[in-house]
Design an enzyme around this catalytic site. Structure first.
Site, PDB file in Angstrom:
ATOM      1  CB  ALA A 123       2.731   9.569 -36.099  1.00  0.00           C
ATOM      2  CG  ASN A 189       4.637   0.577 -35.430  1.00  0.00           C
ATOM      3  OD1 ASN A 189       4.826  -0.432 -34.770  1.00  0.00           O
ATOM      4  ND2 ASN A 189       5.127   0.728 -36.650  1.00  0.00           N
ATOM      5  CG  HIS A 217      -2.720   9.071 -36.180  1.00  0.00           C
ATOM      6  ND1 HIS A 217      -2.909   7.808 -36.700  1.00  0.00           N
ATOM      7  CD2 HIS A 217      -1.506   9.490 -36.635  1.00  0.00           C
ATOM      8  CE1 HIS A 217      -1.858   7.473 -37.418  1.00  0.00           C
ATOM      9  NE2 HIS A 217      -0.998   8.471 -37.400  1.00  0.00           N
TER      10      HIS A 217
END
Length: 266
Positions: A123, A189, A217
């Site tokens: 992601a 992750n 992120h």
């Protein structure tokens, strides 16, 4: 045509099956396994695969690649058995590779069997650039992940944090990638992907934001090449808000590339 085995028949496995049905991947799902047989049965409505009752039986099928979509706890068994049966393997629960001993063990098994372990970018953005930068010197890697409170709820409860008291963006973790994946095994992750790509442990900050509607992120990498900054705001999968659509798309793209004559990106 790529012959695929899938272990863990949840959201990502379902999206892979749909991508194959829509001809986005030149492959076929040959075998499925999930410890909850009803999930295998549900997924098989989209495929014509053999439902296996164990990992051992699945890895003995005629497969080109095994995709682990199950859990961090399953990675060692899935990867070890797949590689020893001369199958390439994709690891989605990449948090398992934060364990240095396991990383080294699987590296050796893959090398001894002349097979590959694939870790999708997941992601986040910029993995190609970070891998390239690691040829030089990388001095610092940091990740700030902001998620809706409900997306972190299970991990926060395990930490004894009452989520009903979070009324504004709140830092719920700050530390190393190793501690982050222990405390948030289903949520971070990407920090392990980042650390593997850069070859140095990432510094991680996790923010729970009650007003957030997507997973954000922010990555900063500094080194001899200069500075790399990326920001991604991911929409969650419709069927599972804890999974980013981009994470699922990353493995679909990887599988597509395995049968493409021209591959773009490092």
């Amino acid at each position: 045509m790529l012959k695929i085995g899938i272990i863990g028949c949840g959201t990502i496995a379902t999206m892979i099956a749909k991508a194959i049905n829509y001809k986005k991947i030149n492959g076929t799902i040959v075998a499925l396994y999930d410890k909850h047989n009803d999930k295998s049965q549900d997924l098989n409505k989209l495929t014509n695969a053999k439902i296996c009752d164990s990992i051992d039986k699945l890895v003995k099928e005629e497969l080109d690649i095994v995709i682990e979509c199950a859990s961090i706890k399953s990675v060692e068994e899935v990867a070890t058995k797949s590689l020893n049966h001369k199958k390439n393997v994709v690891i989605m629960s990449v948090g398992a590779l934060a364990d240095k001993n396991l990383f080294s063990k699987l590296y050796k098994i893959a090398n001894d069997n002349e097979k590959k372990i694939f870790v999708p970018s997941g992601a986040i953005a910029g993995v190609d650039a970070i891998k390239t930068a690691s040829i030089g010197r990388i001095d610092e890697v940091s990740l700030i992940t902001t998620k809706p409170v409900y997306g972190l709820e299970d991990a926060l409860k395990n930490k004894g944090i009452d989520t009903t008291n979070i009324s504004e963006p709140t830092v719920v973790f700050e530390g190393t990638v190793f501690d982050a994946i222990k405390e948030f095994p289903q949520n971070i992750n990407v920090s392990v992907v980042l650390s593997i790509a850069s070859k140095i442990p990432a510094k991680v900050k996790i923010v729970a934001d009650p007003s957030a509607t997507s997973n954000k992120h922010e990555i900063i990498v500094k080194g001899s090449i200069g500075t790399i900054k990326t920001v991604v705001e991911n929409n969650p999968c419709k069927d599972n808000p804890k999974t980013s659509a981009l994470a699922a798309y990353s493995v679909i793209r990887l599988l597509k590339d395995l049968s493409e004559p021209i591959i773009v990106g490092t």
